[in-house]
Design a protein around this motif. Structure first.
Motif, PDB file in Angstrom:
ATOM      1  N   PRO A 268      -0.461 -16.650 -17.852  1.00 29.71           N
ATOM      2  CA  PRO A 268      -0.904 -15.718 -16.827  1.00 29.71           C
ATOM      3  C   PRO A 268      -0.735 -14.250 -17.256  1.00 29.71           C
ATOM      4  CG  PRO A 268       1.258 -16.527 -16.312  1.00 29.71           C
ATOM      5  CD  PRO A 268       0.828 -17.275 -17.529  1.00 29.71           C
ATOM      6  N   MET A 269      -1.252 -13.346 -16.444  1.00 29.14           N
ATOM      7  CA  MET A 269      -1.222 -11.932 -16.807  1.00 29.14           C
ATOM      8  C   MET A 269       0.118 -11.300 -16.452  1.00 29.14           C
ATOM      9  SD  MET A 269      -3.767 -10.473 -13.847  1.00 29.14           S
ATOM     10  CE  MET A 269      -3.669 -11.064 -12.158  1.00 29.14           C
ATOM     11  N   ARG A 270       0.490 -10.349 -17.317  1.00 29.97           N
ATOM     12  CA  ARG A 270       1.714  -9.599 -17.037  1.00 29.97           C
ATOM     13  C   ARG A 270       1.358  -8.418 -16.141  1.00 29.97           C
ATOM     14  NH1 ARG A 270       6.418  -7.468 -21.230  1.00 29.97           N
ATOM     15  NH2 ARG A 270       7.866  -6.809 -19.578  1.00 29.97           N
ATOM     16  N   LEU A 271       2.159  -8.225 -15.086  1.00 27.87           N
ATOM     17  CA  LEU A 271       1.913  -7.178 -14.104  1.00 27.87           C
ATOM     18  C   LEU A 271       3.068  -6.188 -14.100  1.00 27.87           C
ATOM     19  CD1 LEU A 271       0.865  -9.613 -11.247  1.00 27.87           C
ATOM     20  CD2 LEU A 271      -0.713  -8.155 -12.521  1.00 27.87           C
ATOM     21  N   SER A 272       2.761  -4.953 -13.751  1.00 27.78           N
ATOM     22  CA  SER A 272       3.816  -3.961 -13.583  1.00 27.78           C
ATOM     23  C   SER A 272       4.394  -4.067 -12.170  1.00 27.78           C
ATOM     24  CB  SER A 272       3.257  -2.554 -13.795  1.00 27.78           C
ATOM     25  OG  SER A 272       2.352  -2.218 -12.742  1.00 27.78           O
ATOM     26  N   PHE A 273       5.553  -3.450 -11.967  1.00 27.40           N
ATOM     27  CA  PHE A 273       6.134  -3.482 -10.625  1.00 27.40           C
ATOM     28  C   PHE A 273       5.261  -2.702  -9.645  1.00 27.40           C
ATOM     29  CE2 PHE A 273       9.312  -2.113  -7.378  1.00 27.40           C
ATOM     30  CZ  PHE A 273       9.602  -3.388  -6.902  1.00 27.40           C
ATOM     31  N   THR A 274       4.561  -1.676 -10.165  1.00 23.53           N
ATOM     32  CA  THR A 274       3.612  -0.944  -9.323  1.00 23.53           C
ATOM     33  C   THR A 274       2.492  -1.864  -8.852  1.00 23.53           C
ATOM     34  OG1 THR A 274       4.079   1.101 -10.518  1.00 23.53           O
ATOM     35  CG2 THR A 274       2.050   1.040  -9.234  1.00 23.53           C
ATOM     36  N   ASP A 275       2.048  -2.759  -9.762  1.00 26.12           N
ATOM     37  CA  ASP A 275       1.031  -3.754  -9.388  1.00 26.12           C
ATOM     38  C   ASP A 275       1.546  -4.645  -8.252  1.00 26.12           C
ATOM     39  OD1 ASP A 275      -0.764  -2.894 -11.356  1.00 26.12           O
ATOM     40  OD2 ASP A 275       0.076  -4.260 -12.861  1.00 26.12           O
ATOM     41  N   ILE A 276       2.800  -5.074  -8.365  1.00 24.74           N
ATOM     42  CA  ILE A 276       3.395  -5.959  -7.358  1.00 24.74           C
ATOM     43  C   ILE A 276       3.440  -5.261  -6.006  1.00 24.74           C
ATOM     44  CG2 ILE A 276       5.481  -7.185  -6.676  1.00 24.74           C
ATOM     45  CD1 ILE A 276       4.006  -8.524  -8.975  1.00 24.74           C
ATOM     46  N   ILE A 277       3.800  -3.966  -6.011  1.00 23.00           N
ATOM     47  CA  ILE A 277       3.841  -3.201  -4.751  1.00 23.00           C
ATOM     48  C   ILE A 277       2.452  -3.153  -4.124  1.00 23.00           C
ATOM     49  CG2 ILE A 277       4.200  -0.903  -3.763  1.00 23.00           C
ATOM     50  CD1 ILE A 277       6.426  -0.499  -5.834  1.00 23.00           C
ATOM     51  N   ALA A 278       1.431  -2.944  -4.979  1.00 23.75           N
ATOM     52  CA  ALA A 278       0.058  -2.867  -4.465  1.00 23.75           C
ATOM     53  C   ALA A 278      -0.423  -4.213  -3.951  1.00 23.75           C
ATOM     54  CB  ALA A 278      -0.872  -2.354  -5.566  1.00 23.75           C
ATOM     55  N   ILE A 279      -0.134  -5.273  -4.682  1.00 27.76           N
ATOM     56  CA  ILE A 279      -0.578  -6.615  -4.301  1.00 27.76           C
ATOM     57  C   ILE A 279       0.017  -7.018  -2.950  1.00 27.76           C
ATOM     58  CG2 ILE A 279      -0.336  -9.077  -4.873  1.00 27.76           C
ATOM     59  CD1 ILE A 279      -0.596  -8.241  -7.842  1.00 27.76           C
ATOM     60  N   THR A 280       1.288  -6.681  -2.736  1.00 28.31           N
ATOM     61  CA  THR A 280       1.971  -7.081  -1.494  1.00 28.31           C
ATOM     62  C   THR A 280       1.825  -6.050  -0.379  1.00 28.31           C
ATOM     63  OG1 THR A 280       4.049  -6.068  -2.245  1.00 28.31           O
ATOM     64  CG2 THR A 280       3.698  -8.414  -2.775  1.00 28.31           C
ATOM     65  N   GLY A 281       1.136  -4.937  -0.649  1.00 24.90           N
ATOM     66  CA  GLY A 281       1.036  -3.893   0.379  1.00 24.90           C
ATOM     67  C   GLY A 281       2.391  -3.363   0.766  1.00 24.90           C
ATOM     68  N   HIS A 282       3.203  -3.016  -0.294  1.00 24.53           N
ATOM     69  CA  HIS A 282       4.585  -2.542  -0.067  1.00 24.53           C
ATOM     70  C   HIS A 282       5.416  -3.611   0.647  1.00 24.53           C
ATOM     71  CE1 HIS A 282       4.095   1.673  -1.456  1.00 24.53           C
ATOM     72  NE2 HIS A 282       2.835   1.488  -1.075  1.00 24.53           N
ATOM     73  N   PHE A 283       5.195  -4.866   0.250  1.00 24.61           N
ATOM     74  CA  PHE A 283       5.995  -5.998   0.757  1.00 24.61           C
ATOM     75  C   PHE A 283       5.899  -6.098   2.280  1.00 24.61           C
ATOM     76  CE2 PHE A 283       8.004  -4.226  -3.064  1.00 24.61           C
ATOM     77  CZ  PHE A 283       7.837  -5.293  -3.925  1.00 24.61           C
ATOM     78  N   ARG A 284       4.664  -5.986   2.764  1.00 20.22           N
ATOM     79  CA  ARG A 284       4.429  -5.926   4.213  1.00 20.22           C
ATOM     80  C   ARG A 284       4.647  -7.261   4.911  1.00 20.22           C
ATOM     81  NH1 ARG A 284      -0.205  -3.859   3.932  1.00 20.22           N
ATOM     82  NH2 ARG A 284      -1.440  -5.748   4.059  1.00 20.22           N
ATOM     83  N   GLU A 285       4.143  -8.358   4.306  1.00 18.45           N
ATOM     84  CA  GLU A 285       4.188  -9.643   5.014  1.00 18.45           C
ATOM     85  C   GLU A 285       5.112 -10.623   4.288  1.00 18.45           C
ATOM     86  OE1 GLU A 285       1.186 -13.173   6.664  1.00 18.45           O
ATOM     87  OE2 GLU A 285       0.347 -11.344   5.777  1.00 18.45           O
ATOM     88  N   LYS A 286       6.283 -10.805   4.843  1.00 15.30           N
ATOM     89  CA  LYS A 286       7.266 -11.713   4.258  1.00 15.30           C
ATOM     90  C   LYS A 286       7.016 -13.137   4.733  1.00 15.30           C
ATOM     91  CE  LYS A 286      12.267 -12.105   3.508  1.00 15.30           C
ATOM     92  NZ  LYS A 286      13.578 -11.465   3.772  1.00 15.30           N
TER      93      LYS A 286
END
Length: 359
Positions: free
Chosen positions: A18-36
């Motif tokens: 799989p692709m390696r992502l940055s932590f900035t990518d993770i923040i964007a993907i989760t919308g700043h960890f909006r939905e737990k």
């Protein structure tokens, strides 16, 4: 395990999915960890959305229990697997101490919330044919791990909570944190400590008196899972009013034996058991034979599940199919958990509604 070792491993993975992502990518993907979606022993799981608009489940590894070795295990095993019955790892992140795993989203959650609902609701959420299809899918996934890859992959933590269901209720094996890779020609493996979950862990992982550790350890765990699928309950339920039903594998073994015309305790009473339930239980009882050498391979298990109950022989009684009630108490089980590297189910994620919560 040092960050340098993890980085060296990850550089070797860069040319592979799989692709390696940055932590900035993770923040964007989760919308700043909006939905737990859930919280568990290894951290939190959040719902995310990729650039392709595909939903994903993002597991943030916040707990020290999920160490560098576990992270490498997960990426190196599941990252190279493409099978309809194995959950797909889309990407991963490792920036210093921040680590995350990004999986395909499983909208129907894990199998346990369905099979254990039977007792509360009074009805089964799946038809017998659908239950057989789910069991067959899980078996095919495990068989692929054992035979379909360049290296033999032993999962070591097969249980209902680690089986995820997609939108069509197709099962997918997940959570490879305890997995190990071995050459296919290895008939036995060496590990430093027992691994698995109480209630599903194979006896040879606790004591070598029961045989060597091998792919048959996954077969045992699958058998215990299969018994719970058939029974619609946990294999051990101390709250059962009838003491003979506390341990389901023992109770159903006696019922099957009676229907086969075998005498149990000098009695012979036939009860009606659905054909699929008979098949799932017989296959499960073969899988949980105490000695590993007496269990079938997953390839054979797939064949058994593809056939019908009439073609299956009645298995021998598993050695521990009738444990004394005292041995069923959690206190006795907990006494060994401190000495063994065993994951407690209490560390599993608590909230599984509509999510891929234990991937």
């Amino acid at each position: 395990m040092s960050i340098d070792i993890i980085e060296k491993f990850l550089r070797n993975q860069e040319m592979l999915l799989p692709m390696r992502l940055s932590f900035t990518d993770i923040i964007a993907i989760t919308g700043h960890f909006r939905e737990k979606l859930g919280q568990g022993g290894f951290g939190s799981v959040f719902k995310g959305t990729l650039l392709s608009s595909q939903h994903a489940a993002v597991k943030m590894l916040e707990n020290s229990k999920f160490n560098g070795e576990d992270f490498i295990n997960e990426v190196s095993t599941i990252g190279s697997i493409h099978h309809v019955n194995i959950v797909r790892l889309i990407g991963f992140c490792s920036e210093g101490s921040k680590r995350a795993l990004v999986y395909e989203f499983m909208p129907n959650g894990s199998l346990d919330k369905y099979i254990f609902s039977t007792k509360e609701t009074g009805h089964r959420p799946f038809s017998w044919d659908k239950l057989n299809d789910i069991a067959l899918g899980i078996a095919r996934g495990i068989d692929y791990l054992h035979r379909g890859c360049d290296m033999q992959i032993l999962h070591f933590d097969i249980k209902p909570h680690n089986i995820l269901l997609d939108q069509n209720f197709i099962p997918k094996v997940s959570d490879f944190g305890l997995a190990r890779l071995y050459p296919k020609d290895y008939s036995l493996v060496s590990i430093s400590a027992a691994r698995g979950t109480i209630g599903y862990i194979a006896p040879e992982l606790i004591s070598r008196n029961f045989g060597v550790i091998s792919y048959k350890s996954d077969v045992y765990s699958f058998g215990m899972l299969l018994m719970e699928m058939a029974g619609g309950r946990r294999n051990v339920d101390p709250k059962m009013e009838d003491a003979s039903q506390v341990y389901y594998p023992s109770w159903i073994y006696d019922r099957l034996a009676e229907n086969e015309g075998l005498e149990i305790d000098n009695r012979h009473i036939e009860i009606e058991i659905h054909d699929v339930e008979q098949k799932l239980c017989k296959v499960g009882l073969w899988c949980i034979q105490m000695r590993a050498s007496n269990r079938p391979s997953m390839e054979r298990v797939v064949e058994m599940l593809e056939g019908d109950a009439d073609g299956l022989q009645m298995p021998p009684r598993p050695f521990l199919s009738s444990p004394p009630l005292s041995s069923l108490r959690l206190s006795s089980m907990n006494s060994i958990s401190g000495e063994l590297s065993i994951i407690s189910e209490q560390e599993d994620l608590l909230d599984q509604d509509g999510c891929c919560t234990n991937v």
